[in-house]
Design a protein around this motif. Structure first.
Motif, PDB file in Angstrom:
ATOM      1  N   UNK A 128       0.931  -1.228   0.076  1.00 20.19           N
ATOM      2  CA  UNK A 128      -0.161  -0.099   0.111  1.00 20.19           C
ATOM      3  C   UNK A 128       0.813   1.173   0.062  1.00 20.19           C
ATOM      4  N   UNK A 129       1.789   1.361   0.510  1.00 22.63           N
ATOM      5  CA  UNK A 129       2.649   2.313   0.769  1.00 22.63           C
ATOM      6  C   UNK A 129       3.632   2.510  -0.495  1.00 22.63           C
ATOM      7  N   UNK A 134       3.797   5.507  -5.649  1.00 20.91           N
ATOM      8  CA  UNK A 134       3.868   5.613  -7.128  1.00 20.91           C
ATOM      9  C   UNK A 134       2.784   6.589  -7.586  1.00 20.91           C
ATOM     10  N   UNK A 135       1.813   6.727  -7.039  1.00 16.18           N
ATOM     11  CA  UNK A 135       0.523   7.590  -7.444  1.00 16.18           C
ATOM     12  C   UNK A 135       1.204   8.933  -7.098  1.00 16.18           C
ATOM     13  N   UNK A 136       1.757   9.246  -5.968  1.00 16.92           N
ATOM     14  CA  UNK A 136       2.273  10.373  -5.697  1.00 16.92           C
ATOM     15  C   UNK A 136       3.150  11.300  -6.736  1.00 16.92           C
ATOM     16  N   UNK A 137       3.851  10.305  -7.691  1.00 14.36           N
ATOM     17  CA  UNK A 137       4.860  10.744  -8.546  1.00 14.36           C
ATOM     18  C   UNK A 137       3.914  11.193  -9.646  1.00 14.36           C
ATOM     19  N   UNK A 138       2.600  11.017  -9.890  1.00 15.81           N
ATOM     20  CA  UNK A 138       1.863  11.424 -11.117  1.00 15.81           C
ATOM     21  C   UNK A 138       1.425  12.927 -10.855  1.00 15.81           C
ATOM     22  N   UNK A 172       4.622   3.727 -17.165  1.00 11.92           N
ATOM     23  CA  UNK A 172       4.190   5.084 -16.327  1.00 11.92           C
ATOM     24  C   UNK A 172       2.978   4.505 -15.043  1.00 11.92           C
ATOM     25  N   UNK A 173       3.318   5.497 -14.097  1.00  7.55           N
ATOM     26  CA  UNK A 173       2.291   5.044 -12.896  1.00  7.55           C
ATOM     27  C   UNK A 173       0.898   5.308 -13.260  1.00  7.55           C
ATOM     28  N   UNK A 174       0.296   5.849 -14.566  1.00  7.51           N
ATOM     29  CA  UNK A 174      -1.144   5.921 -14.844  1.00  7.51           C
ATOM     30  C   UNK A 174      -1.554   4.676 -15.507  1.00  7.51           C
ATOM     31  N   UNK A 175      -0.546   4.057 -15.981  1.00  4.26           N
ATOM     32  CA  UNK A 175      -0.816   2.643 -16.666  1.00  4.26           C
ATOM     33  C   UNK A 175      -1.017   1.638 -15.793  1.00  4.26           C
ATOM     34  N   UNK A 176      -0.129   1.523 -14.560  1.00  6.25           N
ATOM     35  CA  UNK A 176      -0.280   0.731 -13.596  1.00  6.25           C
ATOM     36  C   UNK A 176      -1.634   0.839 -13.059  1.00  6.25           C
TER      37      UNK A 176
END
Length: 298
Positions: A128-129, A134-138, A172-176
């Motif tokens: 979860x962390x 990863x989402x924070x990098x977006x 990319x984080x968006x794809x994941x």
């Protein structure tokens, strides 16, 4: 007490022909939805710049530079297309953009599927962390990561090569995140049945999960292609030699060198927009289905 006799009107009801006709009057039925009356003019308004570019690419330079400008070409003049495809390095730039975009699409589909499935179905320490980081990098602007990315590519010896454009776009984080959300909507029963038959996680992913995830995969492919194809800022930093230019970077340089050859500039824009438009039209149904999908029922 005597019973009252029924009235003649009750014994002999009025004939059907004398009854008033209460059928609703036929309403006008449109061959399309009423919202189309508003959406059609709006879509035409948004399409006007593209229509103008296409029409201008078929004009001569004299017609484009004329004041007041001509709204419709007097004749089909393909001199701009011949100039772009014959006298410039446009085919080389087109091939570079196509290579970078296709490699980015394939790698995002593969690595994004692996990462999204791991976050959706596997529980490990710090998952979860790691997902939150990863989402924070977006939300980090690209301007803050340009210099660190450039230094990394320089250490790897990839500056002024197509590798400098491919490596930062491999996943990319968006794809994941998008694939993870779609995998969560799939029923676990299908995977559990495959596990009972002896399938490994990778086999379940490629044989069962991914065939059911075509809408999400199409969305990732289209958005990755659009982002990579239209990217200008990073190629402007990482590429120096004109033989390694992408189409967007080459078109910008072409506009600066030939600012009076507007027919060629418009023709170059048409060639640049055409693959993007075809990619969206090809995957439009799957793209909309992925956005509106809320999971499988069963």
């Amino acid at each position: 007490m005597t019973a009252t006799s029924p009235s003649p009107s009750a014994l002999h009801p009025a004939p059907a022909a004398a009854r008033p006709d209460r059928r609703p009057s036929p309403r006008l039925r449109l061959p399309f939805h009423a919202w189309h009356l508003l959406l059609a003019p709006l879509s035409l308004l948004f399409a006007l710049p593209l229509i103008w570019v296409v029409l201008s690419s078929a004009m001569s330079d004299a017609e484009i530079n004329r004041f007041p400008p001509a709204l419709w070409p007097s004749g089909i003049d393909l001199g701009g297309y011949r100039y772009v495809l014959g006298n410039a390095m446009f085919p080389r730039w087109f091939a570079n953009s196509l290579i970078v975009s296709l490699v980015a699409v394939v790698s995002n589909l593969l690595l994004g599927s692996l990462g999204g499935y791991a976050f959706a179905r596997m529980r490990f320490a710090g998952s979860r962390l790691l997902l939150a980081l990863m989402l924070g990098t977006m939300v980090i602007p690209f301007q803050l990561t340009m210099i660190p990315t450039f230094l990394v590519m320089k250490r790897l010896g990839l500056i002024d090569t197509l590798g400098a454009l491919i490596v930062p776009s491999l996943v990319t984080p968006f794809a994941v995140f998008l694939l993870r959300q779609f995998f969560l909507s799939l029923p676990r029963e299908l995977e559990e049945a495959a596990w009972l038959d002896g399938c490994s996680r990778l086999r379940v992913l490629f044989r069962i999960v991914l065939p059911l995830s075509r809408p999400a995969l199409s969305t990732v492919a289209v958005l990755t292609f659009l982002t990579t194809w239209n990217d200008l800022s990073w190629p402007l930093i990482a590429i120096n030699h004109d033989t390694q230019y992408t189409l967007q970077l080459g078109l910008t340089t072409f506009q600066g060198q030939h600012h009076t050859k507007w027919s060629a500039v418009m023709a170059g824009n048409v060639v640049t927009v055409l693959p993007v438009l075809l990619a969206f039209l090809f995957a439009q149904k799957s793209f909309i289905q992925s956005i509106t999908s809320s999971g499988l029922k069963g």
